[in-house]
Design a protein around this motif. Structure first.
Motif, mmCIF file in Angstrom:
data_model
loop_
_atom_site.group_PDB
_atom_site.id
_atom_site.type_symbol
_atom_site.label_atom_id
_atom_site.label_comp_id
_atom_site.label_asym_id
_atom_site.label_seq_id
_atom_site.Cartn_x
_atom_site.Cartn_y
_atom_site.Cartn_z
ATOM 1 N N THR A 145 -25.931 -7.598 14.419
ATOM 2 C CA THR A 145 -25.831 -6.526 13.429
ATOM 3 C C THR A 145 -26.189 -7.029 12.034
ATOM 4 O OG1 THR A 145 -23.998 -5.663 14.716
ATOM 5 C CG2 THR A 145 -24.257 -4.796 12.496
ATOM 6 N N GLU A 146 -27.131 -6.346 11.392
ATOM 7 C CA GLU A 146 -27.529 -6.668 10.015
ATOM 8 C C GLU A 146 -27.897 -8.149 9.848
ATOM 9 O OE1 GLU A 146 -27.817 -4.178 7.850
ATOM 10 O OE2 GLU A 146 -26.934 -2.705 9.204
ATOM 11 N N MET A 147 -28.411 -8.760 10.932
ATOM 12 C CA MET A 147 -28.869 -10.158 10.894
ATOM 13 C C MET A 147 -27.736 -11.140 10.594
ATOM 14 S SD MET A 147 -32.328 -10.442 11.145
ATOM 15 C CE MET A 147 -33.367 -9.121 11.689
ATOM 16 N N ILE A 148 -26.519 -10.721 10.876
ATOM 17 C CA ILE A 148 -25.395 -11.632 10.610
ATOM 18 C C ILE A 148 -25.501 -12.855 11.527
ATOM 19 C CG2 ILE A 148 -22.880 -11.888 10.791
ATOM 20 C CD1 ILE A 148 -22.718 -8.911 9.912
ATOM 21 N N TYR A 149 -25.372 -14.016 10.906
ATOM 22 C CA TYR A 149 -25.551 -15.254 11.666
ATOM 23 C C TYR A 149 -24.727 -16.366 11.032
ATOM 24 C CZ TYR A 149 -27.735 -19.487 13.490
ATOM 25 O OH TYR A 149 -27.950 -20.693 14.085
ATOM 26 N N SER A 150 -24.171 -17.212 11.911
ATOM 27 C CA SER A 150 -23.587 -18.463 11.438
ATOM 28 C C SER A 150 -23.699 -19.456 12.582
ATOM 29 C CB SER A 150 -22.115 -18.255 11.056
ATOM 30 O OG SER A 150 -21.346 -18.098 12.230
ATOM 31 N N ASP A 151 -23.406 -20.705 12.313
ATOM 32 C CA ASP A 151 -23.502 -21.727 13.365
ATOM 33 C C ASP A 151 -22.668 -21.338 14.571
ATOM 34 O OD1 ASP A 151 -25.148 -23.108 11.709
ATOM 35 O OD2 ASP A 151 -23.594 -24.487 10.976
ATOM 36 N N ASP A 152 -21.448 -20.861 14.292
ATOM 37 C CA ASP A 152 -20.545 -20.512 15.379
ATOM 38 C C ASP A 152 -21.055 -19.342 16.213
ATOM 39 O OD1 ASP A 152 -18.843 -22.476 14.709
ATOM 40 O OD2 ASP A 152 -17.462 -21.194 13.557
ATOM 41 N N ILE A 153 -21.525 -18.328 15.490
ATOM 42 C CA ILE A 153 -22.041 -17.157 16.210
ATOM 43 C C ILE A 153 -23.228 -17.576 17.074
ATOM 44 C CG2 ILE A 153 -23.156 -14.917 15.945
ATOM 45 C CD1 ILE A 153 -21.453 -14.526 13.390
ATOM 46 N N GLY A 154 -24.095 -18.409 16.512
ATOM 47 C CA GLY A 154 -25.256 -18.890 17.263
ATOM 48 C C GLY A 154 -24.825 -19.602 18.540
ATOM 49 N N ASP A 155 -23.807 -20.408 18.411
ATOM 50 C CA ASP A 155 -23.295 -21.154 19.562
ATOM 51 C C ASP A 155 -22.784 -20.192 20.631
ATOM 52 O OD1 ASP A 155 -22.509 -23.437 20.990
ATOM 53 O OD2 ASP A 155 -20.442 -23.184 20.272
ATOM 54 N N LYS A 156 -21.995 -19.221 20.199
ATOM 55 C CA LYS A 156 -21.467 -18.217 21.128
ATOM 56 C C LYS A 156 -22.616 -17.497 21.837
ATOM 57 C CE LYS A 156 -17.386 -16.723 18.673
ATOM 58 N NZ LYS A 156 -16.947 -15.689 17.737
ATOM 59 N N VAL A 157 -23.622 -17.146 21.045
ATOM 60 C CA VAL A 157 -24.741 -16.379 21.585
ATOM 61 C C VAL A 157 -25.493 -17.201 22.632
ATOM 62 C CG1 VAL A 157 -27.022 -15.471 20.977
ATOM 63 C CG2 VAL A 157 -25.023 -14.808 19.639
ATOM 64 N N TYR A 158 -25.637 -18.502 22.382
ATOM 65 C CA TYR A 158 -26.304 -19.347 23.375
ATOM 66 C C TYR A 158 -25.506 -19.354 24.670
ATOM 67 C CZ TYR A 158 -28.536 -23.104 25.840
ATOM 68 O OH TYR A 158 -29.184 -23.817 26.800
ATOM 69 N N LYS A 159 -24.186 -19.462 24.506
ATOM 70 C CA LYS A 159 -23.336 -19.507 25.699
ATOM 71 C C LYS A 159 -23.369 -18.205 26.487
ATOM 72 C CE LYS A 159 -20.488 -23.198 24.041
ATOM 73 N NZ LYS A 159 -19.550 -23.487 22.975
ATOM 74 N N MET A 160 -23.748 -17.128 25.793
ATOM 75 C CA MET A 160 -23.858 -15.857 26.494
ATOM 76 C C MET A 160 -25.199 -15.751 27.214
ATOM 77 S SD MET A 160 -21.977 -13.653 23.560
ATOM 78 C CE MET A 160 -23.058 -12.287 23.630
ATOM 79 N N GLY A 161 -26.041 -16.781 27.068
ATOM 80 C CA GLY A 161 -27.277 -16.816 27.842
ATOM 81 C C GLY A 161 -28.551 -16.470 27.085
ATOM 82 N N PHE A 162 -28.477 -16.450 25.755
ATOM 83 C CA PHE A 162 -29.689 -16.132 24.998
ATOM 84 C C PHE A 162 -30.367 -17.409 24.528
ATOM 85 C CE2 PHE A 162 -27.044 -12.379 24.696
ATOM 86 C CZ PHE A 162 -27.949 -11.400 25.071
ATOM 87 N N LYS A 163 -31.709 -17.354 24.430
ATOM 88 C CA LYS A 163 -32.414 -18.568 24.036
ATOM 89 C C LYS A 163 -32.704 -18.624 22.541
ATOM 90 C CE LYS A 163 -36.816 -16.588 25.601
ATOM 91 N NZ LYS A 163 -37.967 -16.744 26.477
ATOM 92 N N ALA A 164 -32.642 -17.465 21.889
ATOM 93 C CA ALA A 164 -32.959 -17.483 20.457
ATOM 94 C C ALA A 164 -32.248 -16.354 19.740
ATOM 95 C CB ALA A 164 -34.455 -17.349 20.252
ATOM 96 N N MET A 165 -32.236 -16.462 18.422
ATOM 97 C CA MET A 165 -31.576 -15.461 17.611
ATOM 98 C C MET A 165 -32.378 -15.256 16.326
ATOM 99 S SD MET A 165 -27.532 -15.480 16.855
ATOM 100 C CE MET A 165 -26.865 -14.240 15.764
ATOM 101 N N LEU A 166 -32.333 -14.030 15.824
ATOM 102 C CA LEU A 166 -33.032 -13.717 14.569
ATOM 103 C C LEU A 166 -32.027 -13.692 13.427
ATOM 104 C CD1 LEU A 166 -35.123 -12.824 16.640
ATOM 105 C CD2 LEU A 166 -35.480 -10.733 15.336
#
Lengths: 463, 437
Positions: A145-166
């Motif tokens: 949402t609204e390009m919200i990003y942080s190291d932690d969120i990125g880590d969580k997102v990887y663990k959910m099975g995604f390879k990249a984030m914007l």
């Protein structure tokens, strides 16, 4: 050759009607159907339909040399279902070309990523399911949402099975570094990060029709020249923007559709650029370095932080009170409740409560159905109060909750003891058999007893 | 420049917003070395000798008291005149009748006039108020002839004729300051003689100062005044540190919602009662207070009895001075539901006491406040909703206290005075210059 990555965000909130405190407990319908429908119809006619038409032509014309990425929030999809099914159809036509990548996000366009892992995961799954149903592809790249990003969120997102984030190529994060390379998450380098080139993106989405801008009017040729003027070693240009840029924020008479139509042609003809979707970029390039984002960033306002949603006491209170309910909501199975819960989380509600009137007030006012943040807060809290009363009726309040939990614990404990006793019984039976037959070697017998004690230990711990 | 200012109240005899405003402004102007104020007020309170009321008026008969008022923290004095008169602020001729009527009962002197057979008719006292104004104008002429000044500044309609008279006597430019119009006071049924006086004052003026754009529009639309000479200068509030008085504490652990002002149609008390009724249907630990007095008070008491909320709805009568601040200190919400409020200083005072405010959109102060809830005066549902929310959701009062205080601290009289000073300069045809305060 540089890659151009075009990505558009599509989202529309469900707006609440004026929900007075006397409605609390009496009326459980919160939505301003008239506003929701008229706004969606307006945006559909000004933006979604004409822009989709232009994109469809271009995608077909360039046969795979022109590609885009889209993300459509679950809430927006629901509104298309309700008010404008033809918009949904036109997005499906885009998907059918095979040159459109759909990105993942939270179903409600919510801020849940900042709050709770479990609910976050659930919302992303809900969203991806919906995307798969409509467009026949399961997203592999995530856009929060609204390009919200942080190291932690990125880590969580990887663990959910995604390879990249914007995310946003925020100046205070990148410093001297350029957004025109691929980066990776600082905690978990396997997650790649695409950074938005905010200068070039905003030239289109904010400045395009601004007659006071010294570059006015902006043409596709001029824009491609700017892209050509970038450093030769840079690898990509990430143009991420709100889809409403086309026809809504920049009106049709500003020539924005001509720009959209000409841009792919001019860029391709220059021979310097290819269009790639985020997942193609991830496969094509190697990350140049890790990007450190300890505090969440977003693409909003001058600060590029969360202050538009969680910048004052009103927003914090509303956000806190909302997610106080999340544990009970995870146990709630009532479909109407889940729907209302999804709508409650829409980040726009928090945005309406923003008090940063002065610097970015203009943008905020444009999107805001309330005349003051206080009004927005009052309305939201009234709705939330009613929702809570309903939830209490379905999932009892904490007192009873605790009682049930306590009883459950007792049952668990007893079950544990029961299994232990059974095991012992089995062992004894075995021993009895052994004593009778006296054929099995002694070593194996020891092993089994060890295993059982270890098992019972972990069990007692979990209690 | 020396300014001859006609007002109608001066501390300690203050009964409402206008006295506070003209005092605040005078005090603000004292910050500027090049502005000297000569203040004239009709003496309306604490006067032993009211005989002048029935006398034949001649300019030479008017006793004038001259005083000097020294501001504590400023090395400047403001000359100050009191004119003995029975002018009472905020009243139309009809209300003036009622007020004097009350006084009659305690004064034997008035009974003599009764023997002349003129007393029972409102016309007599109504006419008297207009006579008073005329007399004030005569006095003004005398003062204008006897004193040196560069400019005349008249506050509100009772003082306009005085301003005009002074202008005629001296030929100096006139600035009239519109704190309210009869459209605000009467709720639309305008008294023609008052309207005539107001209009005459505005027309005679070289510059008209209005306290809000709301009032500015009325002046332009309803009085037909040239927009070019009408300037809005917002009021401000005097920052005062008030220590809580001993012994004044909330007796009950309940929330208090306050209405404070004259209980007249202009202030919209009936909407407050209806909103209170709505809130009381959903909440029990809350009390409503209507502080003030006025011609609609009895009607309001009746209405609250009708609604059956009198156990939770209280009337305090007229509050003065420190009582007002004590009332604010006890309040959790302040509501100003005015039907037509040219400005409205009281919400600012409430905010200075850290009280969240709900104000009507039909008030001038709504034009400058951001940290207040604004509702239409007739929208009792919105009003009730706002009251309920402030009491129920703790983040709201927290936000209001934090930001409201900062906001109100920026609204200072010296800023308003700076603006007024510029109006003076343009009335005098001088280039606008900034002077250090």
């Amino acid at each position: 050759m540089k890659s151009v990555c075009l990505y558009f965000q599509i989202h529309q909130p469900f707006r609440y009607r004026k929900y007075r405190f006397f409605d609390i407990g009496n009326d459980h319908y919160y939505y301003d159907d008239y506003a929701n429908e008229t706004i969606l119809r307006k945006v559909a006619n000004n933006c979604y339909l004409p822009a989709n038409k232009v994109l469809l032509e271009q995608l077909k014309k360039h046969k795979g040399r022109f590609k885009i990425a889209l993300s459509i929030s679950g809430i927006a999809l629901e509104q298309f279902e309700l008010y404008a099914p033809e918009v949904l159809h036109s997005f499906q036509e885009l998907a059918d070309t095979g040159y459109v990548e759909f990105l993942s996000e939270t179903y409600s366009h919510s801020l849940v990523s900042l709050f709770d892992g479990e609910s976050f995961e659930r919302q992303v799954k809900d969203h991806d399911d919906k995307i798969e149903t409509y467009f026949g592809q399961r997203p592999t790249v995530f856009r929060n949402t609204e390009m919200i990003y942080s190291d932690d969120i990125g880590d969580k997102v990887y663990k959910m099975g995604f390879k990249a984030m914007l995310t946003e190529g925020a100046k205070h994060v990148l410093g001297w570094k350029s957004p025109n390379f691929l980066y990776c998450n600082a905690v978990n380098p396997r997650l790649k990060v695409l950074m938005r080139n905010y200068k070039l993106s905003d030239d289109i989405s904010f400045r395009f029709s601004n007659k006071g801008w010294n570059e006015y009017p902006l043409t596709a040729e001029k824009f491609v020249n700017w892209m050509n003027a970038l450093d030769k070693n840079e690898e990509m240009i990430n143009l991420f923007m709100d889809y409403e840029t086309f026809g809504e924020h920049q009106t049709k008479d500003s020539g924005i559709f001509d720009f959209l139509k000409n841009f792919p042609e001019v860029a391709l003809n220059s021979g310097e650029f290819t269009f790639d979707t985020p997942s193609e970029i991830v496969d094509k390039y190697q990350p140049i370095s890790a990007v450190h984002v300890p505090h969440p960033i977003s693409w909003a306002d001058e600060e590029r932080d969360l202050s538009a949603w969680l910048g004052n006491e009103l927003q914090e209170e509303a956000f806190g009170k909302l997610y106080d309910l999340k544990d009970r909501m995870l146990r709630c199975t009532d479909p109407v409740m889940i729907k209302d819960w999804n709508y409650l989380q829409i980040s726009d509600h928090m945005y309406y409560m923003c008090t940063k009137f002065f610097s970015d007030g203009e943008v905020h006012m444009y999107f805001n159905p309330y005349s003051s943040p206080y009004e927005a807060f009052i309305n939201y809290m009234n709705v939330l109060s009613d929702f809570r009363i309903r939830l209490n009726a379905l999932v009892p309040e904490s007192e009873t909750d605790r009682e049930i939990a306590a009883l459950k614990e007792v049952i668990d404990e007893k079950e544990d003891r029961l299994t232990k006793a059974e095991e012992e019984l089995r062992n004894l039976k075995k021993k009895l058999k052994e004593a009778k037959g006296a054929t099995l070697p002694k070593v194996e017998k020891k092993k089994t007893t060890k295993k059982t004690t270890a098992k019972s230990k972990t069990k007692s711990k979990s209690n | 420049m020396k300014v001859l200012m006609f007002g109608w109240e001066f501390p300690p005899h203050i009964s409402g917003g206008l006295g506070t405003a003209s005092y605040g402004l005078t005090r603000g102007l004292a910050h500027y070395d090049d502005v000297n104020v000569l203040f004239v007020v009709p003496k309306a309170y604490g006067d032993e000798d009211r005989s002048a009321v029935d006398n034949i008026i001649g300019a030479s008969d008017v006793p004038i008291t001259r005083k000097q008022v020294k501001f504590e923290d400023l090395q400047k004095k403001v000359d100050y005149f009191e004119v003995d008169s029975s002018l009472i602020p905020y009243v139309g001729p009809e209300e003036f009748y009622k007020l004097t009527q009350q006084k009659v009962s305690s004064r034997s002197r008035f009974i003599q006039t009764d023997s002349e057979g003129r007393l029972p008719f409102t016309g007599k006292y109504g006419a008297d108020l207009l006579q008073e104004i005329a007399r004030y104008a005569l006095v003004a002429e005398v003062i204008a002839q006897e004193n040196e000044f560069d400019l005349i500044h008249a506050h509100d309609w009772l003082a306009y004729p005085a301003g005009i008279a002074a202008k005629k006597a001296s030929g100096k430019p006139l600035v009239v300051h519109v704190h309210a119009t009869d459209f605000d006071r009467s709720g639309g049924s305008v008294n023609p003689s008052v309207y005539a006086i107001e209009r005459e004052g505005m027309e005679a003026a070289d510059k008209v100062i209005t306290v809000s754009n709301l009032t500015r529009n009325i002046v332009i639309d309803k009085y037909g005044i040239d927009p070019a000479k009408v300037v809005t200068v917002y009021n401000a509030v005097e920052p005062v540190e008030r220590k809580p008085r001993l012994g004044i504490t909330k007796g009950v652990d309940e929330k208090i919602v306050t209405f404070l002002g004259r209980i007249t149609m202009q202030k919209g008390p009936e909407y407050f009662i209806e909103a209170a009724h709505q809130v009381l249907r959903r909440m029990d630990n809350v009390r409503f207070v209507m502080a003030g007095s006025g011609d609609m008070m009895n009607k309001m008491i009746k209405r609250s009895a009708q609604l059956g909320i009198t156990d939770r709805f209280h009337f305090t009568g007229f509050l003065k001075g420190d009582d007002v601040f004590d009332m604010f200190r006890l309040s959790d919400v302040y509501v100003m539901p005015s039907v037509s409020e040219p400005f409205g200083i009281s919400p600012l005072e409430a905010m200075m006491s850290d009280v969240p405010v709900i104000i009507s959109k039909q008030s001038g102060v709504a034009e400058i406040l951001t940290h207040a809830i604004k509702v239409d005066f007739w929208d009792i549902n919105a009003m009730a909703d706002a009251i309920y929310s402030i009491l129920k959701y703790p983040a709201l009062p927290k936000m209001f206290k934090k930001h409201g205080r900062i906001e109100v601290d920026h609204l200072q009289w010296r800023h308003s005075a700076a603006h007024v000073r510029q109006v003076y300069l343009s009335a005098l045809g001088q280039p606008i210059s900034n002077s250090n305060a």
